[in-house]
Design an enzyme around this catalytic site. Structure first.
Site, PDB file in Angstrom:
ATOM      1  N   LYS A  10       0.583  -1.210  -0.103  1.00 13.54           N
ATOM      2  CA  LYS A  10      -0.015  -0.173  -0.133  1.00 13.54           C
ATOM      3  C   LYS A  10       0.833   0.951  -0.001  1.00 13.54           C
ATOM      4  O   LYS A  10       2.146   1.121   0.201  1.00 13.54           O
ATOM      5  CB  LYS A  10      -0.964  -0.152   1.125  1.00 13.54           C
ATOM      6  CG  LYS A  10      -2.005  -1.202   1.180  1.00 13.54           C
ATOM      7  CD  LYS A  10      -3.014  -1.056   2.495  1.00 13.54           C
ATOM      8  CE  LYS A  10      -3.892  -2.305   2.352  1.00 13.54           C
ATOM      9  NZ  LYS A  10      -4.720  -2.052   3.267  1.00 13.54           N
ATOM     10  N   PHE A  58     -15.890   2.770   6.842  1.00 12.78           N
ATOM     11  CA  PHE A  58     -14.697   2.739   6.838  1.00 12.78           C
ATOM     12  C   PHE A  58     -14.175   3.189   5.226  1.00 12.78           C
ATOM     13  O   PHE A  58     -12.938   3.427   4.663  1.00 12.78           O
ATOM     14  CB  PHE A  58     -13.564   2.061   7.445  1.00 12.78           C
ATOM     15  CG  PHE A  58     -13.598   0.664   6.844  1.00 12.78           C
ATOM     16  CD1 PHE A  58     -13.061   0.196   5.802  1.00 12.78           C
ATOM     17  CD2 PHE A  58     -14.573  -0.285   7.681  1.00 12.78           C
ATOM     18  CE1 PHE A  58     -13.226  -1.110   5.311  1.00 12.78           C
ATOM     19  CE2 PHE A  58     -14.657  -1.745   7.510  1.00 12.78           C
ATOM     20  CZ  PHE A  58     -13.864  -1.977   6.177  1.00 12.78           C
ATOM     21  N   ARG A  86      -1.269 -14.354   4.794  1.00 17.10           N
ATOM     22  CA  ARG A  86      -1.962 -13.826   5.735  1.00 17.10           C
ATOM     23  C   ARG A  86      -1.091 -13.975   7.198  1.00 17.10           C
ATOM     24  O   ARG A  86      -1.043 -12.850   7.746  1.00 17.10           O
ATOM     25  CB  ARG A  86      -3.375 -14.562   6.075  1.00 17.10           C
ATOM     26  CG  ARG A  86      -4.227 -14.543   4.770  1.00 17.10           C
ATOM     27  CD  ARG A  86      -5.417 -13.773   4.383  1.00 17.10           C
ATOM     28  NE  ARG A  86      -5.994 -12.996   5.604  1.00 17.10           N
ATOM     29  CZ  ARG A  86      -6.613 -11.795   5.421  1.00 17.10           C
ATOM     30  NH1 ARG A  86      -5.889 -11.065   4.523  1.00 17.10           N
ATOM     31  NH2 ARG A  86      -7.030 -11.219   6.514  1.00 17.10           N
ATOM     32  N   THR A  92      -4.690  -7.143  10.836  1.00 19.75           N
ATOM     33  CA  THR A  92      -5.049  -5.886  10.469  1.00 19.75           C
ATOM     34  C   THR A  92      -4.741  -4.683  10.821  1.00 19.75           C
ATOM     35  O   THR A  92      -4.188  -3.769  10.592  1.00 19.75           O
ATOM     36  CB  THR A  92      -6.579  -5.610  10.007  1.00 19.75           C
ATOM     37  OG1 THR A  92      -7.113  -6.988   9.413  1.00 19.75           O
ATOM     38  CG2 THR A  92      -7.177  -4.682   9.181  1.00 19.75           C
ATOM     39  N   ARG A 103       2.936  -6.159   9.371  1.00 20.59           N
ATOM     40  CA  ARG A 103       2.330  -4.996   9.795  1.00 20.59           C
ATOM     41  C   ARG A 103       2.888  -4.527  10.933  1.00 20.59           C
ATOM     42  O   ARG A 103       2.949  -3.242  11.381  1.00 20.59           O
ATOM     43  CB  ARG A 103       0.872  -5.534   9.934  1.00 20.59           C
ATOM     44  CG  ARG A 103       0.120  -5.436   8.679  1.00 20.59           C
ATOM     45  CD  ARG A 103      -1.320  -5.911   8.664  1.00 20.59           C
ATOM     46  NE  ARG A 103      -2.014  -5.576   7.383  1.00 20.59           N
ATOM     47  CZ  ARG A 103      -3.026  -6.603   6.971  1.00 20.59           C
ATOM     48  NH1 ARG A 103      -3.337  -7.273   7.880  1.00 20.59           N
ATOM     49  NH2 ARG A 103      -3.642  -6.398   5.856  1.00 20.59           N
ATOM     50  N   ASN A 113      -1.915   0.067   6.746  1.00 24.37           N
ATOM     51  CA  ASN A 113      -1.435  -0.968   7.332  1.00 24.37           C
ATOM     52  C   ASN A 113      -0.607  -1.753   6.390  1.00 24.37           C
ATOM     53  O   ASN A 113      -0.329  -2.879   6.684  1.00 24.37           O
ATOM     54  CB  ASN A 113      -2.517  -1.678   7.962  1.00 24.37           C
ATOM     55  CG  ASN A 113      -3.620  -2.270   6.886  1.00 24.37           C
ATOM     56  OD1 ASN A 113      -3.338  -2.187   5.797  1.00 24.37           O
ATOM     57  ND2 ASN A 113      -4.511  -3.128   7.341  1.00 24.37           N
ATOM     58  N   HIS A 116      -2.230  -5.562   1.755  1.00 21.52           N
ATOM     59  CA  HIS A 116      -3.552  -6.139   1.546  1.00 21.52           C
ATOM     60  C   HIS A 116      -3.186  -7.445   0.923  1.00 21.52           C
ATOM     61  O   HIS A 116      -2.048  -7.818   0.216  1.00 21.52           O
ATOM     62  CB  HIS A 116      -4.228  -5.565   0.415  1.00 21.52           C
ATOM     63  CG  HIS A 116      -5.411  -6.386  -0.102  1.00 21.52           C
ATOM     64  ND1 HIS A 116      -6.653  -6.306   0.585  1.00 21.52           N
ATOM     65  CD2 HIS A 116      -5.461  -7.252  -1.008  1.00 21.52           C
ATOM     66  CE1 HIS A 116      -7.660  -7.145  -0.118  1.00 21.52           C
ATOM     67  NE2 HIS A 116      -6.715  -7.822  -1.135  1.00 21.52           N
TER      68      HIS A 116
END
Length: 137
Positions: A10, A58, A86, A92, A103, A113, A116
């Site tokens: 991100k 959100f 994951r 998250t 993260r 964060n 994705h």
């Protein structure tokens, strides 16, 4: 079972210049990058990609964040790639993420964060198809 999953690095992680460190986490844990591109999402593309969250409170902030700068979109391949990705990402909310996860190490907040990742094999197929043509894989 060998699988493919989608990963997005991100805008916050690109601003911090930690893309290489994040990719190294994937590769050193048995996930191969089989396709990758850097792009700047349009509002329309971000809204379509995150359409499942459209009614969530959100959503607007998520879209604004995802179009705030470039992202790196990747297809990762490996044994149990969805679950492995994951696990590597962590929770998250980076405050709740286990030490040593992406993260925990690189994210600032539940919004910014860093990454994705597809949450299921079915979603991985759909998300990969959103960004990559079959001929690119």
């Amino acid at each position: 079972m060998k699988q493919r999953t989608l990963s997005i690095i991100k805008p916050d992680a690109l601003k911090k210049k930690v893309v290489g460190k994040i990719i190294d986490r994937f590769e050193s844990n048995g996930l191969e990058v089989v396709a990758m591109k850097r792009l700047h999402l349009s509002v329309k593309d971000a809204e379509n990609f995150y359409a499942i969250h459209r009614e969530r409170p959100f959503f607007k902030d998520l879209i604004e964040f995802m179009v705030s700068g470039p992202v790196v979109v990747m297809v990762l391949e490996g044994e149990d790639a969805v679950a492995k990705n994951r696990d590597l990402m962590g929770a998250t909310d980076p405050k709740l993420a286990q030490k040593g996860t992406i993260r925990a190490d690189f994210a600032e907040s539940i919004d910014a964060n860093a990454v994705h990742g597809s949450d299921s094999l079915e979603n991985a197929h759909n998300e990969i198809a959103f960004f990559f043509a079959t001929r690119d894989l």
